[in-house]
Motif scaffolding. Structure first.
Motif, PDB file in Angstrom:
ATOM      1  N   PHE A 465      36.867   9.217  59.786  1.00 40.56           N
ATOM      2  CA  PHE A 465      36.167   9.634  58.567  1.00 40.56           C
ATOM      3  C   PHE A 465      36.598  11.054  58.206  1.00 40.56           C
ATOM      4  N   VAL A 466      37.003  11.230  56.933  1.00 36.53           N
ATOM      5  CA  VAL A 466      37.511  12.520  56.475  1.00 36.53           C
ATOM      6  C   VAL A 466      36.866  12.867  55.137  1.00 36.53           C
ATOM      7  N   ALA A 467      36.314  14.073  55.027  1.00 38.93           N
ATOM      8  CA  ALA A 467      35.780  14.581  53.763  1.00 38.93           C
ATOM      9  C   ALA A 467      36.844  15.421  53.066  1.00 38.93           C
ATOM     10  N   THR A 468      37.039  15.189  51.763  1.00 44.24           N
ATOM     11  CA  THR A 468      38.019  15.946  50.978  1.00 44.24           C
ATOM     12  C   THR A 468      37.396  16.358  49.648  1.00 44.24           C
ATOM     13  N   GLN A 469      38.065  17.300  48.968  1.00 47.68           N
ATOM     14  CA  GLN A 469      37.620  17.732  47.648  1.00 47.68           C
ATOM     15  C   GLN A 469      38.824  17.840  46.723  1.00 47.68           C
ATOM     16  N   ASP A 470      38.544  17.829  45.422  1.00 46.41           N
ATOM     17  CA  ASP A 470      39.593  17.891  44.397  1.00 46.41           C
ATOM     18  C   ASP A 470      39.258  18.981  43.389  1.00 46.41           C
ATOM     19  N   VAL A 471      39.644  20.206  43.716  1.00 46.90           N
ATOM     20  CA  VAL A 471      39.479  21.336  42.809  1.00 46.90           C
ATOM     21  C   VAL A 471      40.836  22.005  42.697  1.00 46.90           C
ATOM     22  N   GLY A 472      41.492  21.889  41.542  1.00 43.54           N
ATOM     23  CA  GLY A 472      42.844  22.412  41.386  1.00 43.54           C
ATOM     24  C   GLY A 472      42.901  23.927  41.398  1.00 43.54           C
ATOM     25  N   ALA A 473      44.090  24.453  41.687  1.00 41.70           N
ATOM     26  CA  ALA A 473      44.333  25.897  41.684  1.00 41.70           C
ATOM     27  C   ALA A 473      45.248  26.257  40.525  1.00 41.70           C
ATOM     28  N   LEU A 474      45.000  27.391  39.888  1.00 48.89           N
ATOM     29  CA  LEU A 474      45.815  27.892  38.784  1.00 48.89           C
ATOM     30  C   LEU A 474      46.595  29.120  39.246  1.00 48.89           C
ATOM     31  N   GLY A 475      47.867  29.187  38.864  1.00 44.23           N
ATOM     32  CA  GLY A 475      48.632  30.367  39.235  1.00 44.23           C
ATOM     33  C   GLY A 475      50.071  30.307  38.782  1.00 44.23           C
ATOM     34  N   SER A 476      50.705  31.446  38.853  1.00 43.08           N
ATOM     35  CA  SER A 476      52.139  31.580  38.589  1.00 43.08           C
ATOM     36  C   SER A 476      52.639  32.727  39.458  1.00 43.08           C
ATOM     37  N   VAL A 477      53.955  32.853  39.539  1.00 39.09           N
ATOM     38  CA  VAL A 477      54.551  33.920  40.332  1.00 39.09           C
ATOM     39  C   VAL A 477      55.191  34.930  39.397  1.00 39.09           C
ATOM     40  N   GLU A 478      54.880  36.204  39.613  1.00 36.24           N
ATOM     41  CA  GLU A 478      55.414  37.281  38.787  1.00 36.24           C
ATOM     42  C   GLU A 478      56.056  38.349  39.660  1.00 36.24           C
ATOM     43  N   LYS A 479      56.910  39.132  39.045  1.00 40.39           N
ATOM     44  CA  LYS A 479      57.532  40.250  39.749  1.00 40.39           C
ATOM     45  C   LYS A 479      56.487  41.316  40.023  1.00 40.39           C
ATOM     46  N   THR A 480      56.513  41.868  41.223  1.00 35.47           N
ATOM     47  CA  THR A 480      55.534  42.877  41.600  1.00 35.47           C
ATOM     48  C   THR A 480      56.012  44.271  41.198  1.00 35.47           C
ATOM     49  N   LYS A 481      55.099  45.214  41.284  1.00 38.72           N
ATOM     50  CA  LYS A 481      55.434  46.593  40.948  1.00 38.72           C
ATOM     51  C   LYS A 481      56.360  47.190  42.004  1.00 38.72           C
ATOM     52  N   GLU A 482      57.142  48.154  41.573  1.00 36.14           N
ATOM     53  CA  GLU A 482      58.070  48.798  42.498  1.00 36.14           C
ATOM     54  C   GLU A 482      57.295  49.429  43.659  1.00 36.14           C
ATOM     55  N   GLY A 483      57.798  49.235  44.850  1.00 34.50           N
ATOM     56  CA  GLY A 483      57.137  49.745  46.040  1.00 34.50           C
ATOM     57  C   GLY A 483      56.271  48.720  46.745  1.00 34.50           C
ATOM     58  N   SER A 484      56.094  47.541  46.131  1.00 37.17           N
ATOM     59  CA  SER A 484      55.312  46.488  46.764  1.00 37.17           C
ATOM     60  C   SER A 484      56.084  45.926  47.947  1.00 37.17           C
ATOM     61  N   PRO A 485      55.393  45.457  48.994  1.00 38.27           N
ATOM     62  CA  PRO A 485      56.101  44.910  50.164  1.00 38.27           C
ATOM     63  C   PRO A 485      56.841  43.601  49.869  1.00 38.27           C
ATOM     64  N   VAL A 486      56.518  42.912  48.784  1.00 36.89           N
ATOM     65  CA  VAL A 486      57.234  41.692  48.386  1.00 36.89           C
ATOM     66  C   VAL A 486      57.702  41.829  46.943  1.00 36.89           C
ATOM     67  N   ARG A 487      58.821  41.143  46.626  1.00 39.59           N
ATOM     68  CA  ARG A 487      59.385  41.255  45.272  1.00 39.59           C
ATOM     69  C   ARG A 487      58.573  40.496  44.239  1.00 39.59           C
TER      70      ARG A 487
END
Length: 622
Positions: A465-487
């Motif tokens: 027996f497994v309980a699940t849910q269906d709530v979608g996620a919204l998002g996109s990927v953008e360039k970060t500000k200079e000096g951020s640890p990831v691009r």
């Protein structure tokens, strides 16, 4: 007859001695207890009790309650009457008629059939884990202990008195090196702990560790990111493995194969997660279950559920263990849930899929420098247990719910410039500066799919027996500000979930169901039944059966019942194992966002209990 009984007792006693020390059953009451988070080492969430059954469960009534609160006044409160808010996810344990669980700033021991306090142990210097405690039955002259986490501290108490177990570590506690917010796993004299290590967390790398339950001495540490020369090291490009955060075991509990001496580590996504341009490759052991020797931490096998994860869709709970029975043959198996919506049924000796897994092509990423993996492992059986895709035809309509909801969802989509989904494992779209609007809607969302509650297994029907849910996620990927640890990094269009606020609750914007409970036949891998779990009270009666979001899991009993709270409609339910038909329901004051338990009190009555946010609710037959 008496001679036969004596022989049987002698054989049983010999068997207990042979099976080894501290994990042997303690008394004849063992079947009556709930001695661990999911009751047994295998994590089945199954109780052999049958006093409460399908014929009488409708008469369940409150037996007693216990308020979980702080002894200290809340910050800014009005004296001792004002206590800090509690949002507990605790699953209590019951041993020999005594219930143990964490409060906000203490650990409690109660009489399990009355709720009367036996002792309380205040916890200073940081709150105890709000998810539970663990029991160790002791050894020789060392009495039983209660273990729990408080940040980086693994703490031991005398189970009888609540006093610090001074022989463990330094006056009853050790520093494990990293924070772990859940329940230690105990196998004989070995305590296994995980790690919660988001960016900036103290302690850094999130390896699972093990300690001696008697002394606190460290026994082993498993490198969840493979080091040079180890299996899986070549799945990290260049030096991308160095200092890698994430890939940690954060489950609420652990499961063990007692006969094989294995512990199963469910490992999380690498950090950072939404952009993996700095970690080309499959990135083992991210999003994997890894079997290791519980005594030594030695690697045995692994199975990866997502290659190069971009969605934070890790296995949130350890696998539940059971045997698959086919044509009279037993296959040692496990069932591993994931936030990606899939359930993997594997041979627990080897890690090989029992019903098949296919590497299927998935959508490509358009983010500059991203190395999205071209295929992902998808089970042949069972099918996805939660929504894994979305099209325009899936948008909710007034006929599904009501006009107000449908209008609000249409307005949300127009406001963010549309949504994009290309099927399972759709990557986050790239949003260039000044580029066109529109975001990815991902299913399942950030919370899954299945989450931390784990599976329940009924050995009579052989259903999972497994309980699940269906709530979608919204998002996109953008360039970060200079000096951020990831691009690049994931951003949201002012809202992170694909739902809208309707009154005092959120309603997803795709057609229902929004939450489900599924039974899977472990002999075939097929879905036996699936129902919407939870109702939306504000809708008309004919439309209320939408299902609701759920994080916690179910339990099963020998009488053919499944108990589950979990849903945000604040209901606690009993269902028929055979078909999912609701046999009993009660409304809680607040959400029961925890796994329930059942046990036999010293008075001979069976109880069912669940923590509802800040109150422990206990039920029994009249």
């Amino acid at each position: 007859m008496r001679a036969r009984v004596l022989v049987a007792v002698a054989l049983l006693t010999a068997g207990l001695s042979f099976s080894g020390g501290a994990q042997a059953p303690r008394t004849a009451r063992s079947d009556a207890d709930w001695p661990a988070y999911r009751r047994d080492l295998a994590g089945t969430g199954y109780s052999p009790l049958s006093q409460i059954n399908p014929k009488n469960v409708a008469t369940l009534a409150p037996a007693w309650t216990f308020r979980i609160q702080s002894n200290a006044p809340a910050a800014g409160g009005r004296g001792a009457a004002a206590v800090a808010n509690v949002n507990s996810q605790a699953t209590p344990i019951v041993i020999d008629g005594v219930m143990y669980f964490p409060g906000r700033d203490r650990v409690e021991a109660l009489e399990a059939d009355t709720g009367k306090e036996i002792w309380q142990a205040p916890v200073t210097g940081g709150a105890p884990s709000r998810r539970g405690v663990a029991y160790w039955p002791g050894e020789g002259s060392t009495p039983p202990r209660i273990f729990f986490m408080a940040g980086r501290r693994l703490i031991a108490l005398d189970a009888k008195t609540g006093a610090a177990a001074s022989a463990f570590g330094q006056n009853g506690e050790i520093d494990i090196g990293v924070p772990y917010n859940s329940v230690p796993g105990i196998f004989r004299n070995v305590i296994v702990v995980g790690a919660n290590t988001p960016p900036g967390a103290s302690g850094g790398i999130g390896n699972a560790r093990a300690f001696d339950a008697r002394t606190g001495v460290k026994l082993w540490e498993f490198s969840s990111v493979p080091q040079p020369g180890a299996v899986g090291h070549d799945t990290w490009d260049g030096d991308s493995w160095k200092g890698r955060l994430g890939v940690n075991a954060w489950p609420f509990y652990f499961t063990f194969d007692e006969s094989r001496g294995l512990v199963y580590l469910p490992l999380a996504s690498p950090i950072p997660g939404a952009f993996g341009g700095d970690r080309k490759g499959a990135n083992l052991f991210g999003n994997s279950v890894v079997a290791v020797d519980v005594q030594t931490g030695q690697y045995k096998w692994h199975f990866q559920t997502i290659h190069h994860d971009l969605w934070d869709h890790d296995p949130p709970a350890p696998p539940g263990l059971f045997d698959v029975v086919q044509n009279g043959r037993r296959i040692p198996a496990l069932g591993l849930t994931t936030k990606s919506g899939y359930l993997y049924i594997l041979n627990r000796e080897t890690g090989r899929p029992i019903f098949g897994v296919e590497e299927r092509p998935v959508p490509k990423s358009d983010v500059p420098g991203e190395w999205a993996f071209p295929t992902q492992p998808v089970p042949v059986k069972p099918p996805a247990l939660a929504r894994v895709s979305y099209t325009a035809a899936d948008l909710v309509t007034a006929a599904d719910t009501n006009a107000e909801h449908a209008t609000a969802c249409a307005e949300l989509i127009a406001q963010i410039g549309g949504v994009y989904n290309a099927g399972p494992f759709t990557p986050w779209r790239y949003k260039a500066e000044g580029g066109a609007p529109g975001v990815t809607v991902g299913f399942p969302g950030g919370l899954g799919g299945a989450n931390w509650g784990g599976i329940a297994f009924d050995p009579n029907s052989r259903f999972i027996f497994v309980a699940t849910q269906d709530v979608g996620a919204l998002g996109s990927v953008e360039k970060t500000k200079e000096g951020s640890p990831v691009r690049y990094d994931k951003t949201t269009p002012g809202r992170s979930t694909f739902d809208v606020r309707m009154g005092d609750t959120n309603w997803p914007c795709q057609k229902p169901p929004w939450g489900r409970l599924t039974a899977i036949n472990t002999s075939t891998g097929d879905i036996a039944w699936q129902i919407p779990l939870g109702i939306t009270d504000q809708l008309s009666t004919d439309k209320q059966n939408t299902g609701r979001p759920a994080l916690a899991g179910p339990i099963a009993t020998a009488s053919g019942l499944v108990f589950i709270a979990s849903t945000d409609d604040n209901r606690f339910r009993a269902l028929d194992v055979k078909n999912g038909r609701q046999l009993w329901v009660t409304r809680l004051e607040k959400r029961g966002n925890a796994d329930p338990i059942t046990y036999l009190g010293r008075n001979g009555k069976q109880y069912v209990a669940v923590v509802a946010t800040d109150t422990l609710m206990v039920y029994s037959l009249p």
